[in-house]
Design a protein around this motif. Structure first.
Motif, PDB file in Angstrom:
ATOM      1  N   VAL A 322      -1.962  -5.348   7.348  1.00  0.00           N
ATOM      2  CA  VAL A 322      -1.687  -5.818   5.988  1.00  0.00           C
ATOM      3  C   VAL A 322      -2.569  -5.073   4.992  1.00  0.00           C
ATOM      4  O   VAL A 322      -2.105  -4.656   3.922  1.00  0.00           O
ATOM      5  CB  VAL A 322      -1.922  -7.344   5.879  1.00  0.00           C
ATOM      6  N   GLY A 323      -3.830  -4.866   5.349  1.00  0.00           N
ATOM      7  CA  GLY A 323      -4.720  -4.109   4.482  1.00  0.00           C
ATOM      8  C   GLY A 323      -4.268  -2.678   4.302  1.00  0.00           C
ATOM      9  O   GLY A 323      -4.349  -2.104   3.204  1.00  0.00           O
ATOM     10  N   MET A 324      -3.760  -2.070   5.370  1.00  0.00           N
ATOM     11  CA  MET A 324      -3.238  -0.703   5.323  1.00  0.00           C
ATOM     12  C   MET A 324      -2.033  -0.623   4.397  1.00  0.00           C
ATOM     13  O   MET A 324      -1.916   0.305   3.588  1.00  0.00           O
ATOM     14  CB  MET A 324      -2.861  -0.285   6.743  1.00  0.00           C
ATOM     15  N   ASN A 325      -1.139  -1.594   4.479  1.00  0.00           N
ATOM     16  CA  ASN A 325       0.044  -1.615   3.620  1.00  0.00           C
ATOM     17  C   ASN A 325      -0.323  -1.824   2.157  1.00  0.00           C
ATOM     18  O   ASN A 325       0.349  -1.304   1.259  1.00  0.00           O
ATOM     19  CB  ASN A 325       0.997  -2.723   4.069  1.00  0.00           C
ATOM     20  N   ALA A 326      -1.383  -2.595   1.925  1.00  0.00           N
ATOM     21  CA  ALA A 326      -1.809  -2.878   0.555  1.00  0.00           C
ATOM     22  C   ALA A 326      -2.728  -1.801  -0.009  1.00  0.00           C
ATOM     23  O   ALA A 326      -3.108  -1.864  -1.180  1.00  0.00           O
ATOM     24  CB  ALA A 326      -2.510  -4.231   0.502  1.00  0.00           C
ATOM     25  N   GLY A 327      -3.098  -0.833   0.826  1.00  0.00           N
ATOM     26  CA  GLY A 327      -3.944   0.257   0.363  1.00  0.00           C
ATOM     27  C   GLY A 327      -5.424  -0.061   0.339  1.00  0.00           C
ATOM     28  O   GLY A 327      -6.201   0.669  -0.285  1.00  0.00           O
ATOM     29  N   ILE A 328      -5.844  -1.141   1.018  1.00  0.00           N
ATOM     30  CA  ILE A 328      -7.261  -1.489   1.035  1.00  0.00           C
ATOM     31  C   ILE A 328      -7.889  -1.224   2.406  1.00  0.00           C
ATOM     32  O   ILE A 328      -9.051  -1.550   2.632  1.00  0.00           O
ATOM     33  CB  ILE A 328      -7.481  -2.968   0.633  1.00  0.00           C
ATOM     34  N   MET A 329      -7.109  -0.643   3.326  1.00  0.00           N
ATOM     35  CA  MET A 329      -7.607  -0.228   4.634  1.00  0.00           C
ATOM     36  C   MET A 329      -7.006   1.139   4.951  1.00  0.00           C
ATOM     37  O   MET A 329      -5.888   1.447   4.509  1.00  0.00           O
ATOM     38  CB  MET A 329      -7.222  -1.228   5.723  1.00  0.00           C
ATOM     39  N   PRO A 330      -7.719   1.967   5.718  1.00  0.00           N
ATOM     40  CA  PRO A 330      -7.164   3.278   6.094  1.00  0.00           C
ATOM     41  C   PRO A 330      -5.935   3.131   6.976  1.00  0.00           C
ATOM     42  O   PRO A 330      -5.773   2.133   7.683  1.00  0.00           O
ATOM     43  CB  PRO A 330      -8.316   3.942   6.866  1.00  0.00           C
TER      44      PRO A 330
END
Length: 368
Positions: A322-330
């Motif tokens: 979810v963080g990756m999709n939201a741009g807050i995780m690599p």
């Protein structure tokens, strides 16, 4: 037949939650792939995912007949099989997207690194069961780190950084519950942070670029940064209520890469909006809460460790994807449990749920 008293002890909240996520997944996969699926069958991915979901639920039903404690007897054999599978990938595996991670068996492509997560949980639970409360010095934890380190390095060799990071999440979650000395745990974390600059030099070029574009996607907007940019556009354009099923422009017009696998949550955000995405996250919260709850009520230490490892794995998957999709995780290529298309991932996750159900069902000593 299963004892009726055992059946009454099933965690129906967990079952309903997982089924709800899978049904939503089939709808979203259909929306993401029906236009771009080659051939006449526009819902091939949906049918395949649904078929394997049903097959895995049958596997779960069979698993419930056996006490989860029996897994400890096969832990060493499973660990050896795991090493053999990961080595087989190096010699007979197939490459895709710059990595050699798959083994082709007839029409099915299997990803051994997905199965290795669950096998690692079972094997590690067996080891830690005998060492709970005895992890007080570096000497005590070195054998544990070596035990996990061997499959970790084999997975890194593929290369599959995402799965390797899942191993670390599982390891730390389980040794924490096994009672590792808090000061020692902080020292290990500190050493890991200090080692990061050295670890950077062991990464592949594309992995370094993924970390670079995480900080600034515009460094390579048409290359490594493209996924993040398009995913953020898709989620942002969904606003409150979304554009509607089968109406997402980023997904339907093929701007969003890997829209049925790694970036399926972006499709949820675009087509179902903030409200739809929030409902999905609520379902995941319920699922993870039940996992933690099961770890707390297990009848023995082995069951607690198993449930902890599974909960750690699923939590890490949800947070990173979810963080990756939201741009807050690599971008790491970690699938969203029960949502992303993939036979190996779906099987691993559903069997994991089967183990959780088994632990909860036998949380009290029941006479057969």
């Amino acid at each position: 037949m299963l004892n009726r008293r055992l059946l009454k002890n099933l965690d129906f909240t967990l079952i309903i939650t997982v089924i709800s996520i899978i049904i939503t997944s089939l709808i979203i996969i259909g929306s993401a792939t029906h236009i771009n699926t080659p051939g006449e069958d526009r819902y091939w991915y949906v049918q395949r995912q649904g078929l394997f979901a049903i097959a895995n639920f049958l596997i779960i039903f069979v698993m419930l007949h056996f006490d989860y404690k029996s897994l400890s007897r096969y832990a060493n054999i499973l660990y050896f099989i795991n090493l053999v599978m990961l080595l087989a990938v190096m010699f007979v595996g197939q490459s895709a997207l710059g990595a050699q991670r798959w083994i082709q068996i007839g029409p099915i492509s299997l990803q051994p690194s997905e199965f290795s997560k669950l096998i690692m949980i079972i094997a590690l639970a067996n080891i830690l069961d005998k060492r709970t409360g005895k992890l007080n010095t570096i000497k005590d934890v070195i054998p544990i780190f070596v035990y996990v380190g061997i499959p970790f390095l084999l997975v890194m060799k593929q290369p599959d950084l995402g799965t390797a990071l899942v191993f670390i999440a599982i390891l730390f979650g389980m040794i924490y519950v096994a009672g590792i000395n808090t000061r020692l745990l902080m020292m290990i974390f500190g050493a890991g942070i200090a080692f990061m600059p050295i670890f950077w030099h062991f990464l592949k070029d594309y992995q370094k670029m993924r970390l670079t574009v995480f900080i600034n996607p515009n460094v390579d907007p048409l290359g490594s940064g493209y996924h993040i940019i398009q995913s953020k556009i898709a989620i942002g354009s969904g606003m409150l209520l979304g554009k509607g099923l089968f109406e997402g422009t980023q997904s339907q017009l093929n701007f969003l890469p890997e829209n049925h696998t790694d970036f399926i949550f972006a499709v949820v955000g675009e087509e179902l909006g903030f409200i739809g995405a929030t409902i999905i996250l609520l379902l995941y919260f319920i699922m993870l809460y039940r996992g933690v709850k099961i770890a707390g009520v297990a009848r023995d230490n082995f069951g607690t460790l198993l449930a902890t490892g599974i909960s750690s794995m699923l939590t890490f998957h949800v947070l990173v994807n979810v963080g990756m999709n939201a741009g807050i995780m690599p971008v790491t290529g970690i699938p969203l449990p029960f949502m992303s298309y993939g036979v190996s991932s779906l099987t691993t996750n559903l069997v994991s749920i089967g183990i959780l159900l088994n632990i909860y069902m036998r949380r009290q000593k029941i006479l057969f």
